[in-house]
Design a protein around this motif. Structure first.
Motif, PDB file in Angstrom:
ATOM      1  N   SER A  90       0.803  -1.220   0.000  1.00  0.00           N
ATOM      2  CA  SER A  90       0.000   0.000   0.000  1.00  0.00           C
ATOM      3  C   SER A  90       0.834   1.267   0.000  1.00  0.00           C
TER       4      SER A  90
ATOM      5  N   ALA B 237       1.863   2.631   2.537  1.00  0.00           N
ATOM      6  CA  ALA B 237       1.572   3.357   3.769  1.00  0.00           C
ATOM      7  C   ALA B 237       2.833   3.394   4.632  1.00  0.00           C
TER       8      ALA B 237
ATOM      9  N   PHE C 226      -4.481  -2.094   9.180  1.00  0.00           N
ATOM     10  CA  PHE C 226      -5.509  -1.092   8.890  1.00  0.00           C
ATOM     11  C   PHE C 226      -6.491  -1.653   7.864  1.00  0.00           C
ATOM     12  N   ASP C 227      -7.664  -1.044   7.787  1.00  0.00           N
ATOM     13  CA  ASP C 227      -8.759  -1.575   6.983  1.00  0.00           C
ATOM     14  C   ASP C 227      -8.738  -1.102   5.533  1.00  0.00           C
ATOM     15  N   GLN C 228      -7.975  -0.092   5.226  1.00  0.00           N
ATOM     16  CA  GLN C 228      -7.993   0.451   3.877  1.00  0.00           C
ATOM     17  C   GLN C 228      -7.467  -0.551   2.851  1.00  0.00           C
ATOM     18  N   LEU C 229      -7.976  -0.459   1.650  1.00  0.00           N
ATOM     19  CA  LEU C 229      -7.533  -1.245   0.497  1.00  0.00           C
ATOM     20  C   LEU C 229      -7.790  -2.738   0.663  1.00  0.00           C
ATOM     21  N   ASN C 230      -8.560  -3.099   1.676  1.00  0.00           N
ATOM     22  CA  ASN C 230      -8.930  -4.503   1.890  1.00  0.00           C
ATOM     23  C   ASN C 230      -7.718  -5.420   2.033  1.00  0.00           C
TER      24      ASN C 230
END
Length: 674
Positions: free
Chosen positions: A40, A42, A68-72
């Motif tokens: 990601s 991140a 973290f939950d973003q981008l699955n």
């Protein structure tokens, strides 16, 4: 400049990362560790608020913060970068890794692993949705007694209790259940399944039940690594074979298979006989040094089977950290090939304890060393021993340094060498070590400078000290009984070092006791015994025949950790034994009767001998006898501030799992090279 991840320690639900800075040429400020997620992109910036002490940085992280939950995303691969300022400029340095962790559960459905890529750069991998129905064990083996399963007994620092292993026949639904017991290694549990209870033609899958966080959990058992090195085939009492296999999704299946045909049995017997013969066979021809060197120059190919060679103190013993690693390796991975490199004097011990060995300085010894893939030793191999490129050489060393080592010795007075040659040979040998085991930050810094060493350091503690941490009172009683030490008396252990200036000729050292045994007996002989542990280089035997009622000479006893365990206090001088004995938090008395000579004319010390030691210093024999009485009345030193400060500096790293960490490191190398 280099930044190396050298250790990880759990503190409740957090992880304390230790990084070592090497070759820092300038002052660095505004320190931080930046974690970069490769998929990601991140990033997480973790400032370092603590001062750098001995070039060691400590970073406190909560692994849950890296999910973290973003981008699955369900899997996270974090790279580590050391960020710092030099004056007004900002720099990034990718962190290397000298630490590879096991799989550590964050929750029932997530786990993390610290790993390294093919360039030895640190990786922090988190699997956020691993499946709440899986429980990863550490090992599974078939032995004469049955199926032996080991696993971790914590999840993110919280204890798992009441473990029960269940074998469920997937054809009939029949079950067999067995309760777990603690192992000798703290933090692990073990389950034993009698092999004769495995049903003919059964196909058993493994499940585990336990209590965690006030809930009852049932999961299928998986093994995340391969079965290589573990014992997966064993005959039962009926002559049929029990076998362990893995399923496509890492599950474990135990089956009973038909007996071998007559031809197969003959083949198996022949293989075993050939293996035993190869291990026990030795040449009687005495080979000179020139012949040895020619043999090492001959071309060799590695064994097909992974082979690990162990050596302790140049082959004189089967002991120390190499033995602790060997014992755990043979328990968890009996499928690998293990051979001890020993001198003639250690061969009877190997035979008595059924330890595979090869006699040093024989043609077979050369062949075994050159064809094996791993060497594990606590001392140096001869300079003329050739190390093939495919060999990984792990040096456990044999003590936390008090006296100057290697390049730090300014005047070498040992027989058979001189200062320049000693320095040259030391650095040449150290450069052959692929990994060096360190017990603490203090030792790591000294090893870097004294050995001129820049390869991997495994800062995991000394494996030999696992026994000190994991032993129980009943183990100590059993040791005393086996050694013939009275159970109703206190035990004082005297373990001095050898003196570099006390030798008559090459290989021959002299020593005399620096206190009166008669005075000791008069003062303490009624309720105390004295055990002696002289250094292996001191060749002359002490005459204690007049004092055999209270003095025991254990100088040749192979495992010094047993002697620590049975002793109520230690007396030493400059020997590094007190670093290990401190793990027991029992009193240590120092008797440096020739302190000024030893300090000023011989090696000198890394520590301030008069300020940094964890116990009293006796200046003369009167002090010695008086302090013995004081310490025998103070068996526990945990309330002593000076001792506690010493313990935190030198002993706190070891959690009783050092052997397991070295084993895991080697298995990681095997899997990567396989």
């Amino acid at each position: 400049m280099r930044a190396i991840l050298s250790g990880i320690h759990q503190k409740k639900s957090h992880q304390i990362l230790e990084l070592e800075l090497i070759d820092v040429p300038f002052a660095v400020e505004n320190l931080a560790i930046i974690f970069l997620e490769q998929n990601s992109l991140a990033s997480i910036n973790v400032p370092i608020h603590r001062n750098v002490h001995d070039n060691i940085i400590k970073v406190d992280i909560d692994p849950n913060d890296f999910i973290f939950d973003q981008l699955n995303l369900t899997e996270f691969a974090w790279q580590l970068y050391f960020s710092f300022n030099v004056e007004n400029d900002r720099y990034l340095l990718q962190v290397e890794s000298e630490y590879v962790s096991d799989r550590h559960q964050l929750s029932l459905s997530s786990y993390f692993v610290f790993d390294s890529d093919d360039q030895q750069r640190a990786l922090f991998n988190i699997h956020a949705q691993a499946g709440a129905d899986e429980f990863a064990i550490n090992s599974i083996n078939l032995t004469d007694a049955g199926i032996e399963v080991t696993g971790y007994s914590t999840i993110n620092g919280q204890r798992v209790t009441d473990q029960t292993l269940t074998l469920e026949d997937r054809d009939t639904g029949d079950t067999l259940s067995y309760t777990a017991t603690p192992t000798t290694l703290r933090g692990l549990f073990e389950v034993q399944v009698p092999i004769d209870e495995i049903r003919q033609d059964g196909h058993y899958e493994l499940f585990i039940q336990y209590k965690y966080a006030d809930q009852q959990v049932r999961q299928r058992v998986i093994l995340a690594r391969s079965l290589e090195g573990q014992s997966v085939l064993q005959p039962n009492a009926a002559g049929r074979l029990v076998q362990i296999n893995k399923t496509y999704n890492n599950g474990i299946v135990i089956t009973e298979i038909p007996s071998l045909t007559l031809g197969q049995k003959f083949g198996l017997v022949g293989t075993k006989a050939a293996g035993v013969g190869e291990l026990l066979h030795q040449l009687n021809l005495k080979l000179n040094l020139q012949y040895m060197r020619r043999l090492f120059k001959a071309g060799h190919r590695p064994y097909e089977q992974t082979t690990i060679v162990f050596e302790s103190f140049g082959g004189r013993q089967v002991s120390d950290s190499p033995l602790a690693i060997y014992d755990l390796f043979t328990k968890l991975y009996p499928g690998f090939n293990y051979i001890w490199s020993v001198d003639k004097e250690a061969i009877p011990y190997c035979k008595e304890h059924h330890i595979p060995y090869v006699k040093r300085r024989t043609a077979k010894w050369v062949r075994v060393l050159e064809k094996s893939q791993y060497w594990i030793s606590n001392a140096r191999f001869p300079a003329w021993v050739k190390k093939p490129k495919y060999v990984t050489y792990i040096q456990t060393w044999h003590g936390t340094p008090l006296k100057k080592l290697g390049l730090d010795i300014q005047n070498v007075t040992m027989p058979g060498t001189n200062t320049q040659a000693y320095h040259r040979n030391f650095v040449k040998e150290a450069n052959r070590w692929d990994a060096l085991v360190s017990p603490n930050d203090y030792s790591t810094q000294i090893f870097r400078s004294a050995f001129g060493f820049n390869n991997q350091i495994l800062k995991v503690g000394y494996p030999r000290n696992d026994e000190l941490i994991n032993s129980k009172p009943e183990d100590i009683t059993a040791l005393k009984q086996a050694m013939g030490i009275p159970l109703d008396k206190k035990v004082v252990m005297y373990a001095p070092t050898y003196r570099d200036n006390q030798f008559a000729e090459k290989g021959k050292y002299t020593f005399e006791l620096p206190f009166s045994l008669a005075d000791f007996r008069d003062k303490y002989g009624k309720d105390t015994v004295l055990i002696l542990r002289m250094h292996y280089l001191i060749s002359n035997a002490l005459d204690i025949s007049q004092y055999s009622d209270f003095v025991y000479d254990f100088s040749s006893y192979p495992n010094i950790s047993d002697l620590y365990l049975v002793s109520d206090m230690l007396i030493t001088d400059y020997s590094s034994v007190f670093f290990d004995y401190a793990y027991l938090q029992r009193p240590i008395l120092f008797y440096p009767y020739d302190y000024h000579l030893y300090k000023d004319e011989l090696r000198g010390f890394y520590l301030d001998y008069e300020q940094d030691l964890p116990g009293k210093i006796a200046q003369n024999e009167d002090d010695l006898l008086a302090y013995i009485g004081d310490y025998l009345q103070t068996p526990d030193m945990r309330d002593d501030p000076k001792f506690t400060k010493f313990y935190e500096r030198f002993c706190a790293i070891n959690d009783g799992l050092s052997s397991l960490k070295v084993v895991n490191y080697v298995v990681h190398q095997i899997e990567n090279n396989g």
